[in-house]
Design a protein around this motif. Structure first.
Motif, PDB file in Angstrom:
ATOM      1  N   UNK A  10      -2.075   2.091  -3.673  1.00 59.68           N
ATOM      2  CA  UNK A  10      -0.789   2.105  -4.367  1.00 59.68           C
ATOM      3  C   UNK A  10      -0.834   1.408  -5.718  1.00 59.68           C
ATOM      4  N   UNK A  11      -1.532   0.285  -5.819  1.00 62.62           N
ATOM      5  CA  UNK A  11      -1.507  -0.480  -7.063  1.00 62.62           C
ATOM      6  C   UNK A  11      -2.234   0.241  -8.198  1.00 62.62           C
ATOM      7  N   UNK A 138       3.216  -6.719 -10.059  1.00 62.23           N
ATOM      8  CA  UNK A 138       4.467  -7.232  -9.519  1.00 62.23           C
ATOM      9  C   UNK A 138       4.366  -7.648  -8.062  1.00 62.23           C
ATOM     10  N   UNK A 139       5.473  -8.133  -7.524  1.00 63.58           N
ATOM     11  CA  UNK A 139       5.496  -8.678  -6.165  1.00 63.58           C
ATOM     12  C   UNK A 139       5.202  -7.623  -5.106  1.00 63.58           C
ATOM     13  N   UNK A 140       5.792  -6.450  -5.248  1.00 66.06           N
ATOM     14  CA  UNK A 140       5.698  -5.455  -4.179  1.00 66.06           C
ATOM     15  C   UNK A 140       4.265  -4.962  -3.963  1.00 66.06           C
ATOM     16  N   UNK A 141       3.525  -4.791  -5.048  1.00 58.37           N
ATOM     17  CA  UNK A 141       2.175  -4.240  -4.938  1.00 58.37           C
ATOM     18  C   UNK A 141       1.092  -5.314  -4.952  1.00 58.37           C
ATOM     19  N   UNK A 142       1.479  -6.601  -5.015  1.00 57.73           N
ATOM     20  CA  UNK A 142       0.459  -7.646  -5.089  1.00 57.73           C
ATOM     21  C   UNK A 142      -0.476  -7.654  -3.881  1.00 57.73           C
ATOM     22  N   UNK A 143       0.032  -7.620  -2.623  1.00 55.65           N
ATOM     23  CA  UNK A 143      -0.916  -7.625  -1.495  1.00 55.65           C
ATOM     24  C   UNK A 143      -1.913  -6.479  -1.551  1.00 55.65           C
ATOM     25  N   UNK A 144      -1.435  -5.290  -1.962  1.00 51.27           N
ATOM     26  CA  UNK A 144      -2.334  -4.151  -2.086  1.00 51.27           C
ATOM     27  C   UNK A 144      -3.374  -4.388  -3.172  1.00 51.27           C
ATOM     28  N   UNK A 145      -2.942  -4.919  -4.326  1.00 53.31           N
ATOM     29  CA  UNK A 145      -3.866  -5.161  -5.429  1.00 53.31           C
ATOM     30  C   UNK A 145      -4.897  -6.224  -5.072  1.00 53.31           C
ATOM     31  N   UNK A 146      -4.473  -7.272  -4.377  1.00 56.64           N
ATOM     32  CA  UNK A 146      -5.402  -8.322  -3.964  1.00 56.64           C
ATOM     33  C   UNK A 146      -6.443  -7.747  -3.012  1.00 56.64           C
ATOM     34  N   UNK A 147      -5.996  -6.909  -2.076  1.00 56.98           N
ATOM     35  CA  UNK A 147      -6.928  -6.310  -1.125  1.00 56.98           C
ATOM     36  C   UNK A 147      -7.924  -5.387  -1.826  1.00 56.98           C
ATOM     37  N   UNK A 148      -7.439  -4.553  -2.753  1.00 56.75           N
ATOM     38  CA  UNK A 148      -8.347  -3.666  -3.477  1.00 56.75           C
ATOM     39  C   UNK A 148      -9.335  -4.454  -4.331  1.00 56.75           C
ATOM     40  N   UNK A 278      -8.138  -1.792   5.079  1.00 53.37           N
ATOM     41  CA  UNK A 278      -7.087  -1.988   6.093  1.00 53.37           C
ATOM     42  C   UNK A 278      -5.946  -2.806   5.502  1.00 53.37           C
ATOM     43  N   UNK A 279      -6.301  -3.902   4.827  1.00 56.71           N
ATOM     44  CA  UNK A 279      -5.276  -4.775   4.255  1.00 56.71           C
ATOM     45  C   UNK A 279      -4.508  -4.075   3.147  1.00 56.71           C
ATOM     46  N   UNK A 280      -5.209  -3.268   2.347  1.00 52.14           N
ATOM     47  CA  UNK A 280      -4.524  -2.517   1.293  1.00 52.14           C
ATOM     48  C   UNK A 280      -3.542  -1.519   1.878  1.00 52.14           C
TER      49      UNK A 280
END
Length: 410
Positions: A10-11, A138-148, A278-280
């Motif tokens: 997503x990110x 931004x906040x919403x996509x941060x977990x996805x970006x960190x995982x990627x 998985x986390x992304x």
């Protein structure tokens, strides 16, 4: 399936994150190529494993000293300009190594001196790197970006050493250093192409030092932040010393050589890449994933401890790699999302300090435990520590007031 893939990546819909991702992919691989070439050349010049270990120590010690300063700077200056400056310095360092190696003038002290500067630059710049990702997605996509980004780093850790070994064998270490210098220029070009608005902050030595104290107030001011901080600090120090343990596992426990070491390191990396995907896909930062990841990371190390057959070791290392990412990457996202706007850089530096600050001590402990009882004792001790940390963190959250738990569901 299309929807699942869209959520996993997503990110990448953010143009500037695509630039960041591409530039980082090239520079990360180049960095690992340089690391392999540097360690190999130091060993070739000295024939001393201690000299190789000393180089690793010189590069990691600045993290303990300067990473929190880097976080305070990231909250006061334009982070993109900070990263451009740090990548330019790293380019000069790599080019200097290349010139010395290609002219046969390189000496061991060059590696230590330049390695110390490298460690300082990385310690000061890494919080800005994490802060820049937050600003981009931004906040919403941060977990996805960190995982990627974690998956990218893991892939580079697999690909970079392999390419570095080939380049060193075919053309020599100097070409590997020169390739890394060019890789940093690619990263600089990607940063310059971004369209983020510049947000300079006032800087001053006194304010930077005051900011470090504010970092620790943030770390201990909220229970879930404190739990996350200690989950990273203790597990990374006492349970994540695979750079030391994997070669010992191959050599002493499995009685194999460099080829098997490369295999088990790659298997662990593939598990970590799987965990990142998985986390992304989950796309959420949850403290439950931090503690659950730490528990799985420790529990499977306990299972790994007595094993001495290659297929079982590989299967377990793959699973351990998955839990490693669930623990580490979730922790970074949790800390950054818990921080107010003016503390974003310091939240990233807090993670970096916790993850890398105890590495020198942890490596010494892992080596000492292996000398006493083999990798069985080292992995068993690491597993017990990680499980204890996960259990203590869960207990601390259970004891939290209902109001705080309700305000910050995990």
């Amino acid at each position: 399936m299309t929807r699942l893939g869209g959520r996993t990546f997503a990110s990448l819909r953010h143009r500037d994150y695509r630039l960041y991702f591409a530039g980082s992919a090239v520079s990360f691989i180049g960095t690992w190529m340089q690391q392999i070439a540097a360690f190999w050349l130091v060993l070739d010049l000295t024939h001393s494993p201690v000299a190789v270990g000393a180089l690793a120590l010189v590069q990691t010690l600045p993290v303990t000293v300067f990473s929190l300063v880097g976080g305070s700077l990231a909250d006061r200056i334009d982070v993109r300009r900070m990263l451009i400056a740090s990548d330019c310095v790293l380019t000069v360092l790599a080019a200097t190594l290349a010139a010395l190696a290609l002219t046969d003038r390189i000496q061991v002290w060059h590696f230590y001196a330049l390695g110390l500067v490298y460690g300082i630059v990385v310690a000061l710049g890494s919080p800005s790197r994490h802060t820049l990702v937050f600003r981009i997605v931004g906040r919403d996509d941060l977990p996805n970006a960190v995982a990627l980004s974690s998956g990218l780093g893991t892939t580079a850790r697999i690909v970079g050493p392999a390419l570095g070994g080939l380049v060193v064998a075919a053309a020599g270490p100097g070409i590997a250093f020169a390739t890394n210098a060019l890789s940093y220029l690619v990263s600089v070009a990607a940063l310059l192409a971004m369209r983020l608005p510049r947000r300079p902050r006032a800087a001053g030595a006194g304010r930077v030092l005051t900011g470090i104290a504010e970092t620790f107030r943030f770390a201990f001011g909220e229970r879930r932040v404190t739990v996350t901080f200690f989950a990273v600090l203790l597990v990374s120090t006492f349970s994540f010393n695979f750079d030391v343990l994997l070669p010992l596992l191959a050599r002493r426990t499995l009685d194999e050589g460099a080829a098997v070491f490369g295999l088990i390191a790659s298997v662990f990396g593939m598990g970590a890449l799987c965990g990142a995907l998985i986390l992304a896909t989950v796309g959420r930062a949850r403290l439950l994933l931090v503690l659950g990841g730490a528990a799985g990371f420790g529990g499977f190390q306990l299972v790994l401890a007595p094993q001495d057959t290659l297929p079982v070791v590989c299967a377990l290392l793959f699973v351990i790699g998955i839990f490693y990412i669930l623990w580490g990457s979730s922790a970074l996202a949790v800390l950054q999302l818990a921080a107010p706007e003016h503390l974003r850089g310091r939240a990233a530096s807090l993670y970096f300090f916790a993850f890398m600050g105890g590495a020198p001590l942890g490596g010494l402990i892992a080596g000492s435990l292996t000398s006493l009882g083999g990798t069985r004792l080292a992995f068993a001790s690491a597993g017990v520590v990680a499980l204890t940390v996960a259990a203590a963190g869960a207990l601390a959250l259970v004891r939290a007031s209902p109001r705080r738990v309700e305000a910050h569901p995990s």
